[in-house]
Design a protein around this motif. Structure first.
Motif, mmCIF file in Angstrom:
data_model
loop_
_atom_site.group_PDB
_atom_site.id
_atom_site.type_symbol
_atom_site.label_atom_id
_atom_site.label_comp_id
_atom_site.label_asym_id
_atom_site.label_seq_id
_atom_site.Cartn_x
_atom_site.Cartn_y
_atom_site.Cartn_z
ATOM 1 N N ASP A 37 0.832 -1.208 0.000
ATOM 2 C CA ASP A 37 0.000 0.000 0.000
ATOM 3 C C ASP A 37 0.865 1.256 0.000
ATOM 4 O O ASP A 37 0.550 2.228 -0.685
ATOM 5 N N GLN A 38 1.937 1.252 0.776
ATOM 6 C CA GLN A 38 2.849 2.394 0.771
ATOM 7 C C GLN A 38 3.426 2.600 -0.618
ATOM 8 O O GLN A 38 3.544 3.734 -1.089
ATOM 9 N N LEU A 39 3.767 1.512 -1.278
ATOM 10 C CA LEU A 39 4.304 1.584 -2.643
ATOM 11 C C LEU A 39 3.275 2.187 -3.593
ATOM 12 O O LEU A 39 3.582 3.090 -4.364
ATOM 13 N N ARG A 40 2.034 1.693 -3.533
ATOM 14 C CA ARG A 40 0.987 2.183 -4.441
ATOM 15 C C ARG A 40 0.692 3.664 -4.246
ATOM 16 O O ARG A 40 0.401 4.378 -5.192
ATOM 17 N N LEU A 41 0.743 4.131 -3.002
ATOM 18 C CA LEU A 41 0.354 5.497 -2.688
ATOM 19 C C LEU A 41 1.515 6.482 -2.678
ATOM 20 O O LEU A 41 1.307 7.665 -2.424
ATOM 21 N N ASP A 42 2.720 6.016 -2.955
ATOM 22 C CA ASP A 42 3.910 6.863 -2.911
ATOM 23 C C ASP A 42 3.943 7.811 -4.109
ATOM 24 O O ASP A 42 3.882 7.375 -5.259
ATOM 25 N N ARG A 43 4.041 9.092 -3.831
ATOM 26 C CA ARG A 43 4.093 10.091 -4.906
ATOM 27 C C ARG A 43 5.461 10.139 -5.569
ATOM 28 O O ARG A 43 5.618 10.754 -6.618
ATOM 29 N N ARG A 44 6.446 9.495 -4.959
ATOM 30 C CA ARG A 44 7.781 9.470 -5.569
ATOM 31 C C ARG A 44 7.868 8.445 -6.691
ATOM 32 O O ARG A 44 8.883 8.343 -7.363
ATOM 33 N N LEU A 45 6.814 7.684 -6.885
ATOM 34 C CA LEU A 45 6.745 6.721 -7.991
ATOM 35 C C LEU A 45 5.792 7.275 -9.039
ATOM 36 O O LEU A 45 4.623 7.530 -8.745
ATOM 37 N N GLY A 46 6.267 7.435 -10.238
ATOM 38 C CA GLY A 46 5.428 7.931 -11.324
ATOM 39 C C GLY A 46 4.933 6.803 -12.195
ATOM 40 O O GLY A 46 4.802 6.960 -13.406
ATOM 41 N N ILE A 47 4.645 5.667 -11.571
ATOM 42 C CA ILE A 47 4.237 4.472 -12.315
ATOM 43 C C ILE A 47 2.806 4.135 -11.932
ATOM 44 O O ILE A 47 2.503 3.935 -10.763
ATOM 45 N N PRO A 48 1.918 4.048 -12.910
ATOM 46 C CA PRO A 48 0.554 3.629 -12.575
ATOM 47 C C PRO A 48 0.478 2.103 -12.494
ATOM 48 O O PRO A 48 0.544 1.422 -13.505
ATOM 49 N N PHE A 49 0.387 1.584 -11.295
ATOM 50 C CA PHE A 49 0.248 0.141 -11.137
ATOM 51 C C PHE A 49 -1.193 -0.242 -11.416
ATOM 52 O O PHE A 49 -2.118 0.385 -10.908
ATOM 53 N N GLU A 50 -1.384 -1.258 -12.225
ATOM 54 C CA GLU A 50 -2.724 -1.701 -12.588
ATOM 55 C C GLU A 50 -3.201 -2.744 -11.591
ATOM 56 O O GLU A 50 -2.596 -3.791 -11.455
ATOM 57 N N LEU A 51 -4.283 -2.420 -10.932
ATOM 58 C CA LEU A 51 -4.912 -3.360 -10.011
ATOM 59 C C LEU A 51 -6.259 -3.753 -10.588
ATOM 60 O O LEU A 51 -6.886 -2.965 -11.293
ATOM 61 N N PRO A 52 -6.720 -4.951 -10.302
ATOM 62 C CA PRO A 52 -8.058 -5.321 -10.768
ATOM 63 C C PRO A 52 -9.094 -4.384 -10.163
ATOM 64 O O PRO A 52 -8.942 -3.906 -9.045
ATOM 65 N N ASP A 53 -10.135 -4.096 -10.941
ATOM 66 C CA ASP A 53 -11.201 -3.239 -10.434
ATOM 67 C C ASP A 53 -11.808 -3.855 -9.184
ATOM 68 O O ASP A 53 -12.020 -5.061 -9.116
ATOM 69 N N ILE A 54 -12.096 -3.001 -8.214
ATOM 70 C CA ILE A 54 -12.707 -3.472 -6.978
ATOM 71 C C ILE A 54 -14.195 -3.687 -7.254
ATOM 72 O O ILE A 54 -14.919 -2.752 -7.579
ATOM 73 N N GLN A 55 -14.612 -4.909 -7.148
ATOM 74 C CA GLN A 55 -16.000 -5.287 -7.356
ATOM 75 C C GLN A 55 -16.598 -5.693 -6.014
ATOM 76 O O GLN A 55 -15.916 -6.291 -5.190
#
Length: 193
Positions: free
Chosen positions: A123-141
């Motif tokens: 979660d820290q990785l996904r929310l880190d603004r120092r990463l300019g990479i859009p990680f693709e997660l499955p849509d939350i259903q």
């Protein structure tokens, strides 16, 4: 200029290395191209991989944790995926498949605390603004009715409809016991004398 971001919890350490993507207009402090990552879990071996492995780890572990919190644990990651996770006898079995030929998959048994630390690092990785990479997660259903049905006991699922049917039958029975007023006898005309 190589950049390194660290994400640490008690039993998990995730280190992401990369370069800024200057062609995308990112500044020199933002990782836009991941060159590799390493992950260490307490008491386990150090794991290394590329962006694809990190993406697969996110795609398997985050939905697994969501379903686990919802009380509907199930496996994520198919036989061809680089990462799979499934419940296993009160623990969580994380299986990592190498992209190198003739390398057997690595199977790690995680307890709840280790899984929690891994999810927090991801979660820290996904929310880190120092990463300019859009990680693709499955849509939350939302969970399906079939998944939610098993969470409620049989009696609780059918208690409301059964109580409604019983109330209907009881009221119909009570209404049928109320005597109906007799119709007055028709008046007969008196005979002329």
């Amino acid at each position: 200029m190589k950049l390194t971001n660290r994400y640490e919890q008690t039993s998990c350490r995730l280190v992401v290395e990369g370069l800024p993507d200057l062609s995308a207009g990112q500044d020199s402090g933002t990782i836009g191209i991941v060159t590799g990552f390493s992950m260490g879990l307490a008491g386990q071996t150090e794991l290394e991989g590329k962006r694809e492995h990190l993406q697969a780890l996110l795609a398997a572990v985050i939905p697994y944790a969501r379903h686990l919190l919802s009380g509907v644990p199930r496996a994520f990651g198919d036989a061809e995926a680089p990462v799979a996770i499934a419940p296993s006898e009160g623990r969580h079995q994380l299986e990592l498949r190498s992209s190198q030929p003739n390398t057997p998959p690595l199977q790690l048994q995680l307890d709840d605390a280790e899984l929690s630390d891994l999810v927090r690092c991801l979660d820290q990785l996904r929310l880190d603004r120092r990463l300019g990479i859009p990680f693709e997660l499955p849509d939350i259903q939302p969970l399906s009715r079939k998944e939610l049905r098993h969470r409620q006991p049989w009696l609780r699922r059918f208690a409301a409809p059964l109580a409604g049917l019983a109330a209907l039958l009881l009221s119909a029975g009570l209404i049928s016991l109320i005597p109906t007023p007799k119709a007055p006898a028709p008046a007969t005309p008196e005979r002329a004398r």
